[in-house]
Design a protein around this motif. Structure first.
Motif, PDB file in Angstrom:
ATOM      1  N   ARG A  94      26.903  41.091  31.415  1.00 55.16           N
ATOM      2  CA  ARG A  94      27.644  39.890  31.763  1.00 55.16           C
ATOM      3  C   ARG A  94      27.766  39.789  33.279  1.00 55.16           C
ATOM      4  NH1 ARG A  94      29.638  37.625  27.252  1.00 55.16           N
ATOM      5  NH2 ARG A  94      30.850  36.124  28.487  1.00 55.16           N
ATOM      6  N   PRO A  95      27.793  38.587  33.823  1.00 54.89           N
ATOM      7  CA  PRO A  95      27.843  38.433  35.285  1.00 54.89           C
ATOM      8  C   PRO A  95      29.190  38.839  35.856  1.00 54.89           C
ATOM      9  CG  PRO A  95      28.049  36.304  34.198  1.00 54.89           C
ATOM     10  CD  PRO A  95      27.734  37.301  33.122  1.00 54.89           C
ATOM     11  N   GLY A  96      29.186  39.155  37.147  1.00 55.20           N
ATOM     12  CA  GLY A  96      30.425  39.471  37.837  1.00 55.20           C
ATOM     13  C   GLY A  96      31.032  40.781  37.367  1.00 55.20           C
ATOM     14  N   THR A  97      32.355  40.818  37.340  1.00 51.67           N
ATOM     15  CA  THR A  97      33.103  41.997  36.899  1.00 51.67           C
ATOM     16  C   THR A  97      33.925  41.609  35.685  1.00 51.67           C
ATOM     17  OG1 THR A  97      33.230  42.825  39.164  1.00 51.67           O
ATOM     18  CG2 THR A  97      34.755  43.784  37.574  1.00 51.67           C
ATOM     19  N   PRO A  98      33.379  41.797  34.488  1.00 60.51           N
ATOM     20  CA  PRO A  98      34.108  41.392  33.284  1.00 60.51           C
ATOM     21  C   PRO A  98      35.091  42.472  32.832  1.00 60.51           C
ATOM     22  CG  PRO A  98      31.949  42.216  32.683  1.00 60.51           C
ATOM     23  CD  PRO A  98      32.033  42.297  34.190  1.00 60.51           C
TER      24      PRO A  98
ATOM     25  N   GLY B  68      38.903  43.295  41.135  1.00 60.34           N
ATOM     26  CA  GLY B  68      38.245  42.027  41.419  1.00 60.34           C
ATOM     27  C   GLY B  68      37.625  41.407  40.186  1.00 60.34           C
ATOM     28  N   VAL B  69      38.344  41.494  39.078  1.00 62.45           N
ATOM     29  CA  VAL B  69      37.819  40.997  37.803  1.00 62.45           C
ATOM     30  C   VAL B  69      37.538  39.497  37.890  1.00 62.45           C
ATOM     31  CG1 VAL B  69      38.493  40.530  35.409  1.00 62.45           C
ATOM     32  CG2 VAL B  69      38.827  42.808  36.384  1.00 62.45           C
ATOM     33  N   SER B  70      36.384  39.085  37.342  1.00 59.90           N
ATOM     34  CA  SER B  70      36.002  37.676  37.368  1.00 59.90           C
ATOM     35  C   SER B  70      36.134  37.001  36.006  1.00 59.90           C
ATOM     36  CB  SER B  70      34.558  37.532  37.851  1.00 59.90           C
ATOM     37  OG  SER B  70      33.675  38.278  37.015  1.00 59.90           O
ATOM     38  N   GLU B  71      36.216  37.794  34.944  1.00 62.72           N
ATOM     39  CA  GLU B  71      36.263  37.248  33.589  1.00 62.72           C
ATOM     40  C   GLU B  71      37.061  38.194  32.709  1.00 62.72           C
ATOM     41  OE1 GLU B  71      32.969  35.582  30.405  1.00 62.72           O
ATOM     42  OE2 GLU B  71      32.575  37.526  31.351  1.00 62.72           O
ATOM     43  N   VAL B  72      37.954  37.650  31.903  1.00 65.12           N
ATOM     44  CA  VAL B  72      38.739  38.448  30.962  1.00 65.12           C
ATOM     45  C   VAL B  72      38.479  37.913  29.558  1.00 65.12           C
ATOM     46  CG1 VAL B  72      41.056  39.112  30.205  1.00 65.12           C
ATOM     47  CG2 VAL B  72      40.518  39.015  32.654  1.00 65.12           C
ATOM     48  N   LEU B  73      38.039  38.810  28.667  1.00 64.45           N
ATOM     49  CA  LEU B  73      37.755  38.459  27.280  1.00 64.45           C
ATOM     50  C   LEU B  73      38.873  39.058  26.431  1.00 64.45           C
ATOM     51  CD1 LEU B  73      33.929  39.250  27.254  1.00 64.45           C
ATOM     52  CD2 LEU B  73      35.127  37.223  28.104  1.00 64.45           C
ATOM     53  N   ALA B  74      39.737  38.212  25.909  1.00 66.02           N
ATOM     54  CA  ALA B  74      40.968  38.674  25.269  1.00 66.02           C
ATOM     55  C   ALA B  74      40.855  38.674  23.755  1.00 66.02           C
ATOM     56  CB  ALA B  74      42.144  37.790  25.691  1.00 66.02           C
ATOM     57  N   SER B  75      41.486  39.671  23.151  1.00 64.82           N
ATOM     58  CA  SER B  75      41.563  39.774  21.692  1.00 64.82           C
ATOM     59  C   SER B  75      42.951  40.287  21.336  1.00 64.82           C
ATOM     60  CB  SER B  75      40.479  40.711  21.154  1.00 64.82           C
ATOM     61  OG  SER B  75      40.647  42.022  21.674  1.00 64.82           O
ATOM     62  N   GLY B  76      43.208  40.423  20.026  1.00 70.02           N
ATOM     63  CA  GLY B  76      44.496  40.929  19.575  1.00 70.02           C
ATOM     64  C   GLY B  76      45.476  39.808  19.252  1.00 70.02           C
ATOM     65  N   GLY B  77      46.594  40.211  18.654  1.00 70.45           N
ATOM     66  CA  GLY B  77      47.578  39.245  18.181  1.00 70.45           C
ATOM     67  C   GLY B  77      48.159  38.377  19.278  1.00 70.45           C
ATOM     68  N   GLY B  78      48.218  38.895  20.518  1.00 64.97           N
ATOM     69  CA  GLY B  78      48.783  38.119  21.610  1.00 64.97           C
ATOM     70  C   GLY B  78      48.008  36.866  21.943  1.00 64.97           C
TER      71      GLY B  78
ATOM     72  N   GLY C 112      47.005  33.275  32.128  1.00 60.56           N
ATOM     73  CA  GLY C 112      46.096  32.480  32.947  1.00 60.56           C
ATOM     74  C   GLY C 112      46.670  32.215  34.332  1.00 60.56           C
ATOM     75  N   ARG C 113      47.970  31.922  34.412  1.00 61.92           N
ATOM     76  CA  ARG C 113      48.592  31.683  35.719  1.00 61.92           C
ATOM     77  C   ARG C 113      48.609  32.941  36.567  1.00 61.92           C
ATOM     78  NH1 ARG C 113      52.049  28.493  32.412  1.00 61.92           N
ATOM     79  NH2 ARG C 113      53.549  30.214  32.241  1.00 61.92           N
ATOM     80  N   GLU C 114      48.917  34.082  35.949  1.00 62.92           N
ATOM     81  CA  GLU C 114      48.985  35.333  36.711  1.00 62.92           C
ATOM     82  C   GLU C 114      47.603  35.780  37.190  1.00 62.92           C
ATOM     83  OE1 GLU C 114      51.508  37.057  37.781  1.00 62.92           O
ATOM     84  OE2 GLU C 114      53.129  35.957  36.798  1.00 62.92           O
ATOM     85  N   LEU C 115      46.579  35.572  36.380  1.00 62.72           N
ATOM     86  CA  LEU C 115      45.221  35.956  36.785  1.00 62.72           C
ATOM     87  C   LEU C 115      44.694  35.051  37.886  1.00 62.72           C
ATOM     88  CD1 LEU C 115      43.636  36.659  33.279  1.00 62.72           C
ATOM     89  CD2 LEU C 115      44.111  38.359  35.053  1.00 62.72           C
ATOM     90  N   GLY C 116      45.089  33.788  37.850  1.00 64.19           N
ATOM     91  CA  GLY C 116      44.669  32.849  38.873  1.00 64.19           C
ATOM     92  C   GLY C 116      43.404  32.102  38.513  1.00 64.19           C
ATOM     93  N   PRO C 117      43.116  31.021  39.234  1.00 60.95           N
ATOM     94  CA  PRO C 117      41.986  30.152  38.882  1.00 60.95           C
ATOM     95  C   PRO C 117      40.626  30.795  39.067  1.00 60.95           C
ATOM     96  CG  PRO C 117      42.984  29.478  40.970  1.00 60.95           C
ATOM     97  CD  PRO C 117      43.887  30.509  40.383  1.00 60.95           C
ATOM     98  N   ALA C 118      40.532  31.865  39.848  1.00 59.63           N
ATOM     99  CA  ALA C 118      39.233  32.501  40.082  1.00 59.63           C
ATOM    100  C   ALA C 118      38.790  33.368  38.914  1.00 59.63           C
ATOM    101  CB  ALA C 118      39.283  33.335  41.361  1.00 59.63           C
ATOM    102  N   VAL C 119      39.691  33.640  37.977  1.00 52.86           N
ATOM    103  CA  VAL C 119      39.376  34.508  36.833  1.00 52.86           C
ATOM    104  C   VAL C 119      39.289  33.653  35.584  1.00 52.86           C
ATOM    105  CG1 VAL C 119      40.082  36.505  35.468  1.00 52.86           C
ATOM    106  CG2 VAL C 119      40.562  36.441  37.926  1.00 52.86           C
ATOM    107  N   ARG C 120      38.168  33.753  34.908  1.00 51.91           N
ATOM    108  CA  ARG C 120      37.979  32.981  33.685  1.00 51.91           C
ATOM    109  C   ARG C 120      38.559  33.749  32.502  1.00 51.91           C
ATOM    110  NH1 ARG C 120      32.206  30.803  31.199  1.00 51.91           N
ATOM    111  NH2 ARG C 120      33.099  29.181  29.858  1.00 51.91           N
TER     112      ARG C 120
END
Length: 401
Positions: free
Chosen positions: A159-163, A288-298, A309-317
């Motif tokens: 995956r591109p960047g730092t996932p 310097g994470v560029s992408e977060v792939l989330a799972s789990g009940g949360g 999303g707000r805490e990660l900021g607009p630069a992180v997908r």
């Protein structure tokens, strides 16, 4: 090979079973999801389990009863998954069991205990069962968690960047893979554990969680409570690090609320939602994470996902594992343990030392035979190294008629 992965996380409320067809071609393991079934623990088992977990007190008789009843719950669901998802043709069950204690102190893990006797699963299904995954990593000096980091890195590779892969269970954990190949994994802190504890305590047990984050959405973050919670020494520990409900439980929350004074339930939930989002983002930011792939009940909590999303900021997908990988958010951990069971059966290590802190890669778990004679790969027939990449493939459509 068709493998059923069984998982019950730190929320301690249900068992999930995910079935996968696993095929290796070269350095790539191909996973075809066959579906997921889930069953809640019955009310009595849930109450007895909650009473036995820290900071509660228990007896060996209670542990024996819980080990048996949880094993039987896992066994019933495994048999159902084989019947409904695999057409009765599963080859292996991989059972995480139920974590009841993770003995961590000052950044070091001394022991871990998952219960849910696998013999019940083997007897109900007739299949061999791999279980007890975490203990070998701990014995080798590792944290024993997050144990799915190898599977996460296989999924993230290419995956591109730092996932980063993020699991928002009772405890939140993350795995990061940098472009240079550096790998890291750690528990960031509470995921849903304190949110669920607050929902139960502040509604006198009427709610066991903040459904859809509705209470949190009505509240306002209470800064003194948030600052007090963020000051916990856990967040300053070096990685790899792990924690559990031994630290983040109802008593922990009660002590914080006693120190800051009574608050409306929505404000408490809003503050705890911000705590989870902030501690996840703070833990990922140095990479310097560029992408977060989330799972789990949360991921089913819109208020939490919005705060994250707000805490990660607009630069992180921020995306879910379903959107990015084709793995349902609720089933991703169960699929990961199906992969770990596959590796164990083939004599392959299931850990990354840099992610858990262990002395080296280790083959994980114990194997309980099923009804048929047990055939393990021979030294000449087994691959010498685990696959590097895990690819999720869509199941083939069944012919009409």
């Amino acid at each position: 090979m068709t493998v059923i992965g069984l998982m019950s996380g730190t929320s301690c409320d249900a068992v999930d079973a995910a079935a996968a067809r696993l095929t290796r071609r070269g350095d790539t393991l191909h996973l075809t999801p066959l579906g997921m079934v889930s069953e809640p623990y019955d009310d009595r088992l849930r109450r007895d389990l909650a009473a036995a977990l820290p900071p509660g007190r228990t007896t060996l008789a209670d542990v024996c009863r819980l080990d048996t009843r949880i094993g039987q719950s896992f066994a019933r669901l495994a048999a159902r998954a084989d019947r409904e998802l695999c057409g009765g043709r599963a080859d292996l069950v991989a059972s995480h069991g139920q974590t009841v204690y993770h003995w961590a102190d000052a950044g070091r893990v001394h022991g871990t205990l998952q219960i849910g006797e696998p013999a019940w699963i083997a007897e109900a299904t007739g299949l061999p069962v791999v279980s007890g995954f975490r203990t070998r990593d701990v014995a080798a000096g590792g944290q024993g968690a997050p144990l799915v980091s190898l599977v996460d890195c296989m999924l993230l590779r290419g995956r591109p960047g730092t996932p980063a892969a993020l699991n928002l269970g009772g405890i939140a954990n993350a795995t990061v893979l940098t472009p240079a190949g550096t790998r890291a994994a750690f528990d960031t802190g509470p995921g849903n554990a304190l949110l669920d504890a607050a929902a139960r305590a502040l509604t006198d047990g009427r709610l066991d969680h903040d459904a859809d984050g509705r209470l949190a959405a009505r509240g306002t973050v209470h800064r003194p409570l948030l600052d007090r919670l963020l000051a916990d020494p856990y967040y300053g520990l070096p990685v790899p690090r792990t924690t559990g409900r031994e630290l983040f439980h109802a008593g922990y929350l009660r002590a914080a609320l006693d120190a800051t004074g009574p608050l409306p339930a929505p404000d408490v939930l809003a503050t705890l939602t911000r705590l989870t989002a902030r501690t996840v983002a703070d833990a990922l930011r140095p990479y310097g994470v560029s992408e977060v792939l989330a799972s789990g009940g949360g991921t089913r909590n819109p208020a939490l996902m919005a705060a994250l999303g707000r805490e990660l900021g607009p630069a992180v997908r921020l995306r879910t594992s379903q959107e990015a990988l084709g793995l349902p958010e609720a089933a991703k951990e169960a699929y990961a343990f199906a992969v770990l069971g596959y590796l164990t059966l083939h004599g392959l290590p299931g850990t990354l030392p840099e992610c858990t802190g262990a002395a080296g890669p280790r083959v994980l778990g114990s194997l309980t035979p099923g009804r048929a004679p047990l055939h393990l790969p021979t030294a000449h027939g087994a691959p010498a190294a685990p696959p590097r990449t895990l690819t999720v493939e869509a199941p083939r459509a069944r012919p009409a008629g």
